[in-house]
Design a protein around this motif. Structure first.
Motif, PDB file in Angstrom:
ATOM      1  N   ILE A 193     -21.809 -16.299   5.218  1.00 16.65           N
ATOM      2  CA  ILE A 193     -21.158 -17.457   5.860  1.00 16.65           C
ATOM      3  C   ILE A 193     -21.912 -17.840   7.136  1.00 16.65           C
ATOM      4  O   ILE A 193     -22.174 -19.023   7.381  1.00 16.65           O
ATOM      5  CB  ILE A 193     -19.671 -17.167   6.162  1.00 16.65           C
ATOM      6  CG1 ILE A 193     -18.924 -16.784   4.876  1.00 16.65           C
ATOM      7  CG2 ILE A 193     -19.001 -18.391   6.791  1.00 16.65           C
ATOM      8  CD1 ILE A 193     -17.564 -16.157   5.104  1.00 16.65           C
ATOM      9  N   TYR A 194     -22.280 -16.826   7.942  1.00 20.19           N
ATOM     10  CA  TYR A 194     -23.070 -17.108   9.151  1.00 20.19           C
ATOM     11  C   TYR A 194     -24.364 -17.839   8.793  1.00 20.19           C
ATOM     12  O   TYR A 194     -24.744 -18.815   9.435  1.00 20.19           O
ATOM     13  CB  TYR A 194     -23.410 -15.807   9.889  1.00 20.19           C
ATOM     14  CG  TYR A 194     -22.273 -15.209  10.678  1.00 20.19           C
ATOM     15  CD1 TYR A 194     -21.688 -15.904  11.744  1.00 20.19           C
ATOM     16  CD2 TYR A 194     -21.789 -13.931  10.390  1.00 20.19           C
ATOM     17  CE1 TYR A 194     -20.647 -15.351  12.479  1.00 20.19           C
ATOM     18  CE2 TYR A 194     -20.747 -13.367  11.118  1.00 20.19           C
ATOM     19  CZ  TYR A 194     -20.186 -14.082  12.162  1.00 20.19           C
ATOM     20  OH  TYR A 194     -19.153 -13.534  12.887  1.00 20.19           O
ATOM     21  N   GLU A 195     -25.020 -17.356   7.742  1.00 17.22           N
ATOM     22  CA  GLU A 195     -26.298 -17.954   7.334  1.00 17.22           C
ATOM     23  C   GLU A 195     -26.107 -19.384   6.818  1.00 17.22           C
ATOM     24  O   GLU A 195     -26.892 -20.285   7.127  1.00 17.22           O
ATOM     25  CB  GLU A 195     -26.963 -17.092   6.254  1.00 17.22           C
ATOM     26  CG  GLU A 195     -27.610 -15.838   6.823  1.00 17.22           C
ATOM     27  CD  GLU A 195     -28.138 -14.902   5.744  1.00 17.22           C
ATOM     28  OE1 GLU A 195     -28.031 -15.242   4.538  1.00 17.22           O
ATOM     29  OE2 GLU A 195     -28.638 -13.813   6.111  1.00 17.22           O
ATOM     30  N   LYS A 196     -25.039 -19.584   6.040  1.00 16.86           N
ATOM     31  CA  LYS A 196     -24.774 -20.915   5.476  1.00 16.86           C
ATOM     32  C   LYS A 196     -24.639 -21.975   6.574  1.00 16.86           C
ATOM     33  O   LYS A 196     -25.106 -23.117   6.429  1.00 16.86           O
ATOM     34  CB  LYS A 196     -23.496 -20.864   4.624  1.00 16.86           C
ATOM     35  CG  LYS A 196     -23.125 -22.213   4.013  1.00 16.86           C
ATOM     36  CD  LYS A 196     -21.871 -22.118   3.155  1.00 16.86           C
ATOM     37  CE  LYS A 196     -21.479 -23.485   2.609  1.00 16.86           C
ATOM     38  NZ  LYS A 196     -20.258 -23.422   1.759  1.00 16.86           N
ATOM     39  N   TYR A 197     -23.995 -21.593   7.687  1.00 18.88           N
ATOM     40  CA  TYR A 197     -23.755 -22.555   8.772  1.00 18.88           C
ATOM     41  C   TYR A 197     -24.732 -22.391   9.935  1.00 18.88           C
ATOM     42  O   TYR A 197     -24.536 -22.980  11.003  1.00 18.88           O
ATOM     43  CB  TYR A 197     -22.304 -22.439   9.256  1.00 18.88           C
ATOM     44  CG  TYR A 197     -21.348 -23.015   8.248  1.00 18.88           C
ATOM     45  CD1 TYR A 197     -21.142 -24.389   8.165  1.00 18.88           C
ATOM     46  CD2 TYR A 197     -20.681 -22.198   7.335  1.00 18.88           C
ATOM     47  CE1 TYR A 197     -20.294 -24.934   7.223  1.00 18.88           C
ATOM     48  CE2 TYR A 197     -19.821 -22.736   6.387  1.00 18.88           C
ATOM     49  CZ  TYR A 197     -19.640 -24.103   6.330  1.00 18.88           C
ATOM     50  OH  TYR A 197     -18.794 -24.650   5.386  1.00 18.88           O
ATOM     51  N   ASN A 198     -25.763 -21.566   9.698  1.00 20.40           N
ATOM     52  CA  ASN A 198     -26.790 -21.352  10.723  1.00 20.40           C
ATOM     53  C   ASN A 198     -26.174 -20.887  12.050  1.00 20.40           C
ATOM     54  O   ASN A 198     -26.432 -21.456  13.121  1.00 20.40           O
ATOM     55  CB  ASN A 198     -27.602 -22.640  10.908  1.00 20.40           C
ATOM     56  CG  ASN A 198     -28.906 -22.388  11.633  1.00 20.40           C
ATOM     57  OD1 ASN A 198     -29.396 -21.249  11.667  1.00 20.40           O
ATOM     58  ND2 ASN A 198     -29.462 -23.422  12.237  1.00 20.40           N
ATOM     59  N   LEU A 199     -25.325 -19.868  11.945  1.00 24.33           N
ATOM     60  CA  LEU A 199     -24.633 -19.316  13.117  1.00 24.33           C
ATOM     61  C   LEU A 199     -25.107 -17.885  13.380  1.00 24.33           C
ATOM     62  O   LEU A 199     -25.631 -17.218  12.492  1.00 24.33           O
ATOM     63  CB  LEU A 199     -23.117 -19.319  12.879  1.00 24.33           C
ATOM     64  CG  LEU A 199     -22.458 -20.696  12.762  1.00 24.33           C
ATOM     65  CD1 LEU A 199     -21.067 -20.568  12.144  1.00 24.33           C
ATOM     66  CD2 LEU A 199     -22.363 -21.376  14.129  1.00 24.33           C
ATOM     67  N   SER A 200     -24.872 -17.434  14.597  1.00 26.00           N
ATOM     68  CA  SER A 200     -25.277 -16.078  14.977  1.00 26.00           C
ATOM     69  C   SER A 200     -24.136 -15.088  14.735  1.00 26.00           C
ATOM     70  O   SER A 200     -22.973 -15.395  14.990  1.00 26.00           O
ATOM     71  CB  SER A 200     -25.657 -16.060  16.460  1.00 26.00           C
ATOM     72  OG  SER A 200     -25.707 -14.739  16.945  1.00 26.00           O
ATOM     73  N   GLU A 201     -24.487 -13.898  14.278  1.00 29.45           N
ATOM     74  CA  GLU A 201     -23.472 -12.843  14.086  1.00 29.45           C
ATOM     75  C   GLU A 201     -23.084 -12.199  15.410  1.00 29.45           C
ATOM     76  O   GLU A 201     -22.111 -11.458  15.482  1.00 29.45           O
ATOM     77  CB  GLU A 201     -24.014 -11.766  13.133  1.00 29.45           C
ATOM     78  CG  GLU A 201     -24.187 -12.236  11.706  1.00 29.45           C
ATOM     79  CD  GLU A 201     -24.671 -11.111  10.800  1.00 29.45           C
ATOM     80  OE1 GLU A 201     -23.927 -10.118  10.650  1.00 29.45           O
ATOM     81  OE2 GLU A 201     -25.788 -11.229  10.258  1.00 29.45           O
TER      82      GLU A 201
END
Length: 373
Positions: A193-201
């Protein structure tokens, strides 16, 4: 067995709750014939159109007026007018009920319950009737005709106590929670999900619902959104503008103004709410019954904005009293409140823990089990 699920188009929560029950029955109970019906549209399309449009406009432009109608409809002339008009409309339901011959009628709006309990009192139908209350605060319109209603499903034990105080037998009342999609109890691959929305963990994630069903309180919503964006804290924001194009543009202008496109993602309408809640740390939203239930099931502390006077303000007060939410009111300094909350890890941790007191992730399944066992 034949089951009818009645809803009415006053706010999306009633329909979404009805859809969750409908999906659960279709998925898990193969021998049951279930149908979803907008009872107000069926009874009188013109009345339904006028009243839903009036609700939208009132909630959007003069919310205090809706709050007054909401309060007055519990007592006095408005309560009687509402009950009388529902009796008149109930007669129109008979044709449908005779044609469908349901064994069970489930209603996620008080009008459906009122009409069916009236028909049952007059010996026009003998179906079992179940009422699903889709708010966190009780309202007496839900319990009109309760002697002829067989089941009441409520959000929490305090509402159960209220119904008991109104003389409703305990065997009829179930504190199951408001029905939500089973997607909120699933396990997700957070990394995906983080990768899909280009977000940081590694950053705290704020899920900001800005659109609202009717685009309520736009100016204040934009102010509060800006308070988050201009924070120096190491956070990331998912701003959901829904179908409100003006809100989306306002959000995008703020992101550009503070050069925060790396850490703020703006979305329109999305079906990924369960996934987005799964990776979030805080949700900013109006306190509608359904969104609140979804947030609780996802163990999310809440920042409440723009509640509609009436049931949503009562929901906001209740959630604050349980230490789950902070309600940013019109005259509050939103920047100061948000900054203090995000820097207080202990408070956030406690708010998150408190969500488990009210969270009912399996509400839909439990309602269906009770009704169809």
């Amino acid at each position: 067995m034949k089951v009818l699920i009645f809803y009415a188009s006053y706010g999306g929560g009633h329909l979404n709750a009805a859809k969750s029950i409908n999906n659960c029955i279709k998925t898990n109970y193969k021998n049951i014939d279930v149908e979803l019906i907008d009872c107000m549209k069926y009874v009188n399309r013109t009345i339904e159109k006028v009243t839903t449009a009036a609700y939208r406009e009132m909630a959007k432009k003069v919310p205090w007026a809706w709050g007054k109608i909401y309060a007055d409809s519990q007592k006095g002339p408005l309560a009687h007018i509402s009950s009388r008009s529902n009796k008149v409309m109930a007669i129109k339901l008979i044709k449908l009920l005779r044609e469908k011959q349901p064994d069970l009628i489930i209603s996620t709006h008080p009008f459906g319950s009122q009409m069916c309990s009236y028909l049952k009192r007059k010996n026009k139908i003998n179906s079992k009737i179940a009422t699903i209350m889709t708010d966190f605060a009780p309202h007496d319109q839900w319990i009109v005709g309760h002697d002829f209603t067989d089941y009441f499903f409520v959000a929490h034990d305090k509402m159960k106590q209220y119904l008991l105080s109104k003389g409703i037998p305990e065997k009829k009342i179930f504190a199951t929670g408001i029905p939500i999609s089973d997607r909120f109890s699933k396990k997700y691959n957070r990394k995906e999900i983080y990768e899909k929305y280009n977000l940081s963990e590694d950053k705290k994630t704020i899920l900001f619902f800005g659109g609202g069903e009717f685009g309520l309180g736009k100016t204040r919503t934009v102010e509060i959104f800006e308070s988050f964006v201009k924070l120096e804290s190491d956070i990331q924001i998912i701003g959901i503008a829904g179908k409100n194009k003006k809100m989306k543009l306002s959000f995008e202008e703020i992101v550009k103004k503070y050069n925060k496109s790396d850490s703020v993602k703006i979305l329109e309408f999305t079906n990924d709410v369960p996934e987005l809640m799964n990776i979030s740390d805080i949700v900013v939203t109006k306190p509608g019954g359904l969104t609140t239930s979804e947030s609780l099931a996802s163990n999310l502390p809440m920042i409440i904005i723009n509640p509609i006077p009436g049931q949503e303000e009562e929901n906001a007060e209740f959630l604050e009293s349980k230490g789950i939410a902070i309600w940013i009111k019109k005259t509050d300094d939103s920047y100061k409140i948000i900054k203090e909350l995000l820097s207080d890890e202990d408070k956030l941790k406690k708010m998150k823990e408190n969500t488990s007191i009210l969270a009912k992730p399996h509400s839909t399944k439990n309602i269906c089990k009770t009704l169809l066992k």
